[in-house]
Design a protein around this motif. Structure first.
Motif, mmCIF file in Angstrom:
data_model
loop_
_atom_site.group_PDB
_atom_site.id
_atom_site.type_symbol
_atom_site.label_atom_id
_atom_site.label_comp_id
_atom_site.label_asym_id
_atom_site.label_seq_id
_atom_site.Cartn_x
_atom_site.Cartn_y
_atom_site.Cartn_z
ATOM 1 N N ARG A 1 -10.671 14.599 28.303
ATOM 2 C CA ARG A 1 -10.376 14.469 26.870
ATOM 3 C C ARG A 1 -9.430 13.293 26.640
ATOM 4 O O ARG A 1 -8.869 12.744 27.574
ATOM 5 N N LEU B 1 -10.404 23.115 26.587
ATOM 6 C CA LEU B 1 -9.087 22.858 27.185
ATOM 7 C C LEU B 1 -9.160 22.772 28.707
ATOM 8 O O LEU B 1 -8.268 22.183 29.330
ATOM 9 N N HIS C 1 -0.334 24.445 20.147
ATOM 10 C CA HIS C 1 -1.245 23.301 20.270
ATOM 11 C C HIS C 1 -0.558 22.202 21.058
ATOM 12 O O HIS C 1 0.653 21.979 20.886
ATOM 13 N N ARG D 1 -3.473 14.985 12.355
ATOM 14 C CA ARG D 1 -4.799 14.492 12.768
ATOM 15 C C ARG D 1 -5.807 14.634 11.614
ATOM 16 O O ARG D 1 -5.418 14.655 10.463
ATOM 17 N N ASN E 1 -3.707 29.203 22.443
ATOM 18 C CA ASN E 1 -4.150 27.920 21.911
ATOM 19 C C ASN E 1 -5.637 28.100 21.621
ATOM 20 O O ASN E 1 -6.456 27.992 22.526
ATOM 21 N N PRO F 1 -11.710 26.676 23.719
ATOM 22 C CA PRO F 1 -12.751 25.757 24.162
ATOM 23 C C PRO F 1 -12.285 24.327 24.445
ATOM 24 O O PRO F 1 -11.464 23.780 23.706
#
Ligand code: DQA
Length: 143
Positions: free
Chosen positions: A17, A11, A99, A106, A73, A9
């Motif tokens: 983004r 991507l 990834h 993160r 991914n 989702p």
């Protein structure tokens, strides 16, 4: 040899983004990069993207049925989709988790991957090169 590259989702919206996290390229550019990297290693990459968990599960079933090596991914599904984990476990050919960013560097919720335990390995933090590194690893695993 054919390989299946599954992108989860959001991507497909790399264009909007955060480029400081995901890099300054869009999804069509990522797709071409993956196809070219695969070609240079003698693979034909079938590169797909879906925001839908059920669709991703059906693609993993297809890879399990056809013994197709997988690079996935899972995007945000990485962190909580036991259904995708169970489907990934059905794939007996090599399966590598990738990834673009390094999830471990993160937010804390990204530190958990429910997929890693059923993958041959995980590559993250190298932008599109995460996919190129996974393709190179697949070369070794499918010899
Ligand atoms: C991602 C990392 C995930 O945490 C995030 O939800 C994504 C993309 C990556 O490629 O860095 O959508 O999988």
């Amino acid at each position: 040899m054919k390989i299946l590259v599954i992108n989860g989702p959001n991507l497909a919206r790399l264009d909007i983004r955060d480029s400081s996290i995901y890099g300054d390229f869009n999804y069509p550019q990522l797709k071409s990069f993956i196809e070219e990297s695969a070609k240079s290693h003698g693979f034909t990459a079938d590169v797909r993207q879906s925001d839908d968990e059920a669709t991703i599960i059906s693609w993993l079933h297809e890879a399990a049925d056809n013994s197709t090596p997988v690079i996935i991914n899972p995007a945000a599904f990485t962190h909580y989709s036991y259904a995708i984990r169970d489907a990934a476990e059905l794939v007996k050919s090599p399966l590598i988790e990738v990834h673009l960013s390094n999830p471990l560097a993160r937010e804390e919720f990204r530190h958990t991957s429910v997929i890693s335990g059923v993958a041959n390995g995980t590559i993250g933090g190298f932008g599109p090169n995460s996919y190129a590194l996974a393709i190179s690893a697949l070369k070794g695993l499918t010899k």
